[in-house]
Structures are given as structure tokens and as C-alpha cells.
Design a protein around this motif. Sequence first.
Motif: not given
Length: 317
Positions: A114-128
Motif C-alpha cells: 500500500v505505501a509503495g503503491s501510494g508513493v509510486l502513484i503520487a509521483f507519476l500523477t504529480g509528474m503528469i
Amino acid sequence: MDWLGTILDYSKEFGEVAVFGFLFAGFLQAVARPTVVARYLSGYSLWRANAIGATVGFFTPLCCCTAIPTALALWRGGSRPGPACAFLIATPWFNWYGLVALWIFLGWQMALVVAGSGVLIAFLTGMIIDWQSTDRCTARSLATEVPETVCTTTSCSVKSGSACCSTVDVVGSGKFFDFSHPWKKLQMAGTNAWALARELLPWIVAGILIGATVKTWLPTAWISALEARDWLTPVLALIFATLLYADSLGSLPLVNALLQKGLGPGNGMILLIAGVGSNIATLGPIYREMGARVAILYACCVMTLALLLGILWTLFL
């Protein structure tokens, strides 16, 4: 009796993290300098600023509700829209308090998922969001308008320029923490901790009751039949998470009960991350502050990435 026993078990598990967690969270909120974080988020390249936005919340233990005014404060204080959105997505689960609760309720493997997925989703969303933003080349320079509500864990609204628990450090010393006036900071920590407890306890109690009900009376065969539908289950989990808003901590007993009934880990991750990241309570403030374009990108990225990662985790875990 099984229902009451489950309620007591969940209450005990929350009790293991709640008392110390509230006190320490209140103390961190009293000494942290949000304007320093805002400068970090606006002063680096896009990828580095979004990486910081997705991870800096580890030191500021906020639930999904209280992360909203803090993320908006970072946006108003000079952050690009991407890092502020990344902070909002990742913080409810990627902070020391959320990780401890995940570990206790769901185990270390699910906590990392959950934590790793949250960070990855957050980073990619911010970049997009930053790539598609019309002002992506420059950060906003509104440091003097940072709302002072960021110094508390309890406000679900942003009050620019109002008196709060400390003075916003616009110029600042560059240090992330301010330990001056220790007695006043301790008083502020106690006030923040009590207010945080009052805000979260109704969600926690509701989550305990719902989770105990599901664990006691939901037939396991229903979850098994749902899991057998392969691709349809993640979609249903995403729809359910989007429509049903719940506080991040309050949703843990429900997901714990569903996992014990046979729900796949990927679908559990979807319920937790999409549930706090793509609901109206979150999208409304983003729309008002950052505009419809950012809100649409935010919602689409969170839902799409959560769905893809959920399918991936279900296949490999």
C-alpha cells in the motif's frame, strides 16, 4: 459474541498506535516549518520536486482529511501543482503513523504494497500534472500567502492569514523544524493531539463497527465468487472506493475483514488508495484551487494507476 470480540480486537489494535501516535503527531505539527517544505517543492526540477512531494509526508503524519489543507498550503506557498498533488496522494499512507497502522492491521507485506503503491502513484500523477500544466516551467510565487492552518493537524479548511498556533515562517532559517519556545510548542502539541483525536475517533469507531460487521457476517463465498471474476473485481473495487469516502485509518478494519474473507491484496490496495485519493471530498478543493484541468488529471491518474497496480499485485502476490 464474535462481533463484540472482533470489535474489542480492532479497538486494541488501534489503541496500540493511537495514544502515542496522536501525541507525537501533534508535536511534529507544532515544530515543522511548512514554508521550508514549500520552497523545496518549488525549487527543484520536476522529477525531483515530485519525488520530494510524494515522500516528504513521511515526517508529517496526516490523515487524508487533514492532508488536504496542508497540500493546498504548499500549493499556495509556491509549489507547482504536481508536488502538492503528490503530497496529497501519498501522505495518508506513506507516513510513519500510517505505516505502523498498516503493519498492525494488514501485516508487513500489505503495508509495503500500500505505501509503495501510494508513493509510486503520487509521483507519476504529480509528474503528469506538471507536464500538462500550462505553467509547468515556473512555480507559483505566493509564499506570503501560505495559510497558517498548516501548523495544525485538525483543520479541514484553509484560512489564509488567520491567527493559528504559530507564526508562519515566510523568510525562515531554512531548517525543517523549529524547536524555539519549547514550552509553547509542547502546549501546541497537546492541543493538536487532542483535536486530532476528536477529528479521527468518529471515523475510527465507524471503521471498527463496519469492519467487525463484515468480518462476522459477510459470507466468505461471496468474496471468493467475486475474486473469481478476474478483471471485473478490480473495477468494482475502484468504483466502490471512489463512491465511498472514508478516512484512511477508519478504512483499515473494513479492508482487513475483506482480506481475511479472501479479497486479493491488489484489490485491497485499490480500496485503500483510491478510497482516499479519488473521492469528491478531495477533488472538490483541488478543483477550486488548481482548476478543472488539474482535478480531471488528478482523478484519472489516481484511478488508472491504482487499477493497473491492483491488477499487477493480484497476479503476483
